[in-house]
Design a protein around this motif. Structure first.
Motif, PDB file in Angstrom:
ATOM      1  N   PRO A 192       9.763   5.175  15.353  1.00 25.57           N
ATOM      2  CA  PRO A 192      10.669   6.205  14.819  1.00 25.57           C
ATOM      3  C   PRO A 192      10.671   6.268  13.294  1.00 25.57           C
ATOM      4  O   PRO A 192      10.744   7.360  12.720  1.00 25.57           O
ATOM      5  CB  PRO A 192      12.039   5.773  15.367  1.00 25.57           C
ATOM      6  CG  PRO A 192      11.717   5.036  16.626  1.00 25.57           C
ATOM      7  CD  PRO A 192      10.455   4.294  16.333  1.00 25.57           C
ATOM      8  N   PHE A 193      10.582   5.112  12.625  1.00 28.70           N
ATOM      9  CA  PHE A 193      10.550   5.117  11.156  1.00 28.70           C
ATOM     10  C   PHE A 193       9.254   5.744  10.656  1.00 28.70           C
ATOM     11  O   PHE A 193       9.256   6.541   9.703  1.00 28.70           O
ATOM     12  CB  PHE A 193      10.680   3.689  10.619  1.00 28.70           C
ATOM     13  CG  PHE A 193      10.804   3.609   9.127  1.00 28.70           C
ATOM     14  CD1 PHE A 193      12.046   3.625   8.514  1.00 28.70           C
ATOM     15  CD2 PHE A 193       9.669   3.536   8.311  1.00 28.70           C
ATOM     16  CE1 PHE A 193      12.166   3.566   7.128  1.00 28.70           C
ATOM     17  CE2 PHE A 193       9.774   3.465   6.932  1.00 28.70           C
ATOM     18  CZ  PHE A 193      11.031   3.485   6.341  1.00 28.70           C
ATOM     19  N   ILE A 194       8.142   5.390  11.286  1.00 23.00           N
ATOM     20  CA  ILE A 194       6.849   5.954  10.889  1.00 23.00           C
ATOM     21  C   ILE A 194       6.871   7.467  11.060  1.00 23.00           C
ATOM     22  O   ILE A 194       6.468   8.219  10.163  1.00 23.00           O
ATOM     23  CB  ILE A 194       5.717   5.322  11.723  1.00 23.00           C
ATOM     24  CG1 ILE A 194       5.652   3.814  11.466  1.00 23.00           C
ATOM     25  CG2 ILE A 194       4.375   5.970  11.398  1.00 23.00           C
ATOM     26  CD1 ILE A 194       4.724   3.070  12.412  1.00 23.00           C
ATOM     27  N   ARG A 231       0.819  -1.214   0.000  1.00 24.21           N
ATOM     28  CA  ARG A 231       0.000   0.000   0.000  1.00 24.21           C
ATOM     29  C   ARG A 231       0.851   1.261   0.000  1.00 24.21           C
ATOM     30  O   ARG A 231       0.319   2.364  -0.127  1.00 24.21           O
ATOM     31  CB  ARG A 231      -0.929   0.003   1.214  1.00 24.21           C
ATOM     32  CG  ARG A 231      -1.834  -1.218   1.322  1.00 24.21           C
ATOM     33  CD  ARG A 231      -2.679  -1.409   0.066  1.00 24.21           C
ATOM     34  NE  ARG A 231      -3.586  -0.291  -0.149  1.00 24.21           N
ATOM     35  CZ  ARG A 231      -4.263  -0.073  -1.264  1.00 24.21           C
ATOM     36  NH1 ARG A 231      -4.108  -0.900  -2.293  1.00 24.21           N
ATOM     37  NH2 ARG A 231      -5.070   0.963  -1.363  1.00 24.21           N
ATOM     38  N   PHE A 232       2.164   1.114   0.158  1.00 30.10           N
ATOM     39  CA  PHE A 232       3.073   2.246   0.078  1.00 30.10           C
ATOM     40  C   PHE A 232       3.962   2.072  -1.149  1.00 30.10           C
ATOM     41  O   PHE A 232       3.917   1.047  -1.835  1.00 30.10           O
ATOM     42  CB  PHE A 232       3.930   2.355   1.343  1.00 30.10           C
ATOM     43  CG  PHE A 232       3.130   2.570   2.603  1.00 30.10           C
ATOM     44  CD1 PHE A 232       2.226   3.612   2.698  1.00 30.10           C
ATOM     45  CD2 PHE A 232       3.294   1.734   3.701  1.00 30.10           C
ATOM     46  CE1 PHE A 232       1.486   3.811   3.861  1.00 30.10           C
ATOM     47  CE2 PHE A 232       2.570   1.925   4.861  1.00 30.10           C
ATOM     48  CZ  PHE A 232       1.657   2.971   4.939  1.00 30.10           C
ATOM     49  N   THR A 233       4.797   3.062  -1.405  1.00 30.76           N
ATOM     50  CA  THR A 233       5.682   2.984  -2.567  1.00 30.76           C
ATOM     51  C   THR A 233       6.715   1.890  -2.364  1.00 30.76           C
ATOM     52  O   THR A 233       7.071   1.536  -1.221  1.00 30.76           O
ATOM     53  CB  THR A 233       6.407   4.316  -2.789  1.00 30.76           C
ATOM     54  OG1 THR A 233       7.274   4.566  -1.679  1.00 30.76           O
ATOM     55  CG2 THR A 233       5.421   5.470  -2.932  1.00 30.76           C
ATOM     56  N   GLN A 234       7.218   1.352  -3.462  1.00 31.25           N
ATOM     57  CA  GLN A 234       8.241   0.321  -3.387  1.00 31.25           C
ATOM     58  C   GLN A 234       9.497   0.840  -2.706  1.00 31.25           C
ATOM     59  O   GLN A 234      10.155   0.123  -1.953  1.00 31.25           O
ATOM     60  CB  GLN A 234       8.581  -0.187  -4.800  1.00 31.25           C
ATOM     61  CG  GLN A 234       9.567  -1.350  -4.835  1.00 31.25           C
ATOM     62  CD  GLN A 234       9.023  -2.604  -4.164  1.00 31.25           C
ATOM     63  OE1 GLN A 234       7.801  -2.811  -4.109  1.00 31.25           O
ATOM     64  NE2 GLN A 234       9.908  -3.435  -3.639  1.00 31.25           N
ATOM     65  N   GLY A 235       9.804   2.122  -2.936  1.00 30.38           N
ATOM     66  CA  GLY A 235      10.982   2.719  -2.316  1.00 30.38           C
ATOM     67  C   GLY A 235      10.884   2.755  -0.807  1.00 30.38           C
ATOM     68  O   GLY A 235      11.865   2.481  -0.103  1.00 30.38           O
ATOM     69  N   LEU A 236       9.700   3.091  -0.291  1.00 26.80           N
ATOM     70  CA  LEU A 236       9.513   3.139   1.151  1.00 26.80           C
ATOM     71  C   LEU A 236       9.639   1.742   1.755  1.00 26.80           C
ATOM     72  O   LEU A 236      10.254   1.557   2.805  1.00 26.80           O
ATOM     73  CB  LEU A 236       8.143   3.739   1.487  1.00 26.80           C
ATOM     74  CG  LEU A 236       7.852   3.946   2.977  1.00 26.80           C
ATOM     75  CD1 LEU A 236       8.796   4.983   3.569  1.00 26.80           C
ATOM     76  CD2 LEU A 236       6.402   4.361   3.194  1.00 26.80           C
ATOM     77  N   LYS A 237       9.083   0.761   1.077  1.00 22.32           N
ATOM     78  CA  LYS A 237       9.169  -0.617   1.564  1.00 22.32           C
ATOM     79  C   LYS A 237      10.617  -1.086   1.605  1.00 22.32           C
ATOM     80  O   LYS A 237      11.063  -1.672   2.607  1.00 22.32           O
ATOM     81  CB  LYS A 237       8.353  -1.534   0.653  1.00 22.32           C
ATOM     82  CG  LYS A 237       8.347  -2.992   1.072  1.00 22.32           C
ATOM     83  CD  LYS A 237       7.460  -3.818   0.151  1.00 22.32           C
ATOM     84  CE  LYS A 237       7.418  -5.281   0.557  1.00 22.32           C
ATOM     85  NZ  LYS A 237       6.528  -6.077  -0.340  1.00 22.32           N
ATOM     86  N   ASP A 287       5.793  12.821   6.141  1.00 23.41           N
ATOM     87  CA  ASP A 287       5.563  13.619   4.930  1.00 23.41           C
ATOM     88  C   ASP A 287       5.014  12.776   3.786  1.00 23.41           C
ATOM     89  O   ASP A 287       4.528  13.314   2.780  1.00 23.41           O
ATOM     90  CB  ASP A 287       6.854  14.310   4.485  1.00 23.41           C
ATOM     91  CG  ASP A 287       8.007  13.326   4.261  1.00 23.41           C
ATOM     92  OD1 ASP A 287       7.896  12.165   4.707  1.00 23.41           O
ATOM     93  OD2 ASP A 287       9.012  13.725   3.637  1.00 23.41           O
ATOM     94  N   ASP A 288       5.058  11.449   3.924  1.00 28.03           N
ATOM     95  CA  ASP A 288       4.421  10.556   2.958  1.00 28.03           C
ATOM     96  C   ASP A 288       2.911  10.586   3.218  1.00 28.03           C
ATOM     97  O   ASP A 288       2.454  10.332   4.341  1.00 28.03           O
ATOM     98  CB  ASP A 288       4.961   9.135   3.134  1.00 28.03           C
ATOM     99  CG  ASP A 288       4.376   8.155   2.128  1.00 28.03           C
ATOM    100  OD1 ASP A 288       3.182   7.828   2.256  1.00 28.03           O
ATOM    101  OD2 ASP A 288       5.112   7.708   1.232  1.00 28.03           O
ATOM    102  N   ALA A 289       2.126  10.889   2.204  1.00 31.16           N
ATOM    103  CA  ALA A 289       0.680  11.069   2.380  1.00 31.16           C
ATOM    104  C   ALA A 289       0.017   9.822   2.960  1.00 31.16           C
ATOM    105  O   ALA A 289      -0.873   9.919   3.819  1.00 31.16           O
ATOM    106  CB  ALA A 289       0.035  11.440   1.049  1.00 31.16           C
ATOM    107  N   GLY A 290       0.443   8.647   2.529  1.00 31.33           N
ATOM    108  CA  GLY A 290      -0.154   7.413   3.022  1.00 31.33           C
ATOM    109  C   GLY A 290       0.158   7.164   4.483  1.00 31.33           C
ATOM    110  O   GLY A 290      -0.711   6.734   5.253  1.00 31.33           O
TER     111      GLY A 290
END
Length: 286
Positions: free
Chosen positions: A206-208, A167-173, A213-216
């Motif tokens: 902490p990561f969250i 549900r998030f971008t591949q980069g974030l994962k 700034d990520d909309a999701g």
């Protein structure tokens, strides 16, 4: 002398007060004391081995006449066990020793002698309606599987669930898995097979927070806070007019998103504090 304790399962903060001069004489820290996980003798050992040597002097210890202990796990059934441990360790046969839940500590620390709604947002979450003297209503938090909305454990649960469902971008994962050195299989192992999955999930906070700034991610956090208000706070009589205060690391570090969620529901926030000790000192010196 008055001795106050704010205790979780990890650490306990202590403050020694002189009521005549309204001074805080000593502030020290020991390991957490939780009667669900410790026997009376184990608590006595912790107090005598760690707390007493840190107090200012043997004279100060002998002059303690009142003790107020606010702690995790201090249910009505367990409070007498903690009281006995305190009396034994402090050799306090006749003085006042009162033991309360951490929820009462949060209420007194946030609201003092005024009515309000007190909330805890940390690894878990909790709330209560407080009339300025006692807790008069409490919606059961139910733990991170059935409840604990807005807590660190639930934010972590929602985040990794969305992450593994793409549900998030591949980069974030990829960034998350690399930073925590985890694979999807590792996450399943930590959540379903290893002890304390709530602590593991809360450790992802902490990561969250770093990626709000990520909309999701922002929407996930805000909606979890709104769920906390809807399923807990808004069940209390007078919620629309009473100040709603918060104690805990999640409330403190996510303050702007918490305020945004409250604003969208037309709720009035009171204080947001990392810990209740300053408020408890003011409460007992007043």
């Amino acid at each position: 002398m008055i001795l106050i304790a704010d205790s979780g399962s990890t650490k306990t903060a202590w403050s020694l007060l002189e009521p005549k001069t309204k001074e805080t004489l000593v502030r020290v820290q020991t390991k957490g004391m939780n009667p669900f996980f410790q026997t009376e003798d184990e608590m006595v050992d912790e107090l005598t081995g760690t707390l007493l040597p840190q107090l200012a002097s043997s004279l100060a210890t002998q002059n303690i006449r009142e003790v107020y202990f606010y702690g995790a796990g201090c249910t009505p059934e367990k409070c007498p066990q903690v009281e006995r441990a305190l009396r034994r360790a402090l050799a306090l046969e006749t003085g006042r020793v009162e033991v309360y839940s951490d929820m009462v500590g949060a209420a007194r620390g946030l609201c003092g002698h005024q009515p309000g709604i007190a909330c805890i947002l940390g690894t878990g979450s909790n709330s209560c309606l407080y009339d300025g003297c006692r807790v008069v209503d409490n919606v059961s938090p139910l733990g991170f599987i059935l409840g604990d909305e807005g807590s660190g454990a639930v934010l972590g649960k929602l985040f990794v669930g969305a992450l593994l469902k793409n549900r998030f971008t591949q980069g974030l994962k990829e960034e998350f898995l690399a930073e925590y050195q985890l694979t999807p299989a590792d996450i399943i192992e930590r959540v379903y097979r290893q002890p304390f999955p709530n602590r593991f999930l809360a450790s992802l906070s902490p990561f969250i927070n770093k990626h709000l700034d990520d909309a999701g991610v922002h929407a996930l956090v805000k909606n979890s806070f709104k769920d906390f208000f809807l399923r807990n706070v808004m069940q209390y009589e007078g919620y629309a007019t009473l100040p709603i205060g918060f104690i805990g690391s999640i409330a403190n570090y996510y303050r702007p998103v918490l305020q945004e969620a409250a604003g969208e529901l037309n709720l009035t926030l009171g204080q947001i504090l990392q810990a209740p000790m300053e408020g408890l000192i003011a409460y007992h010196l007043s």
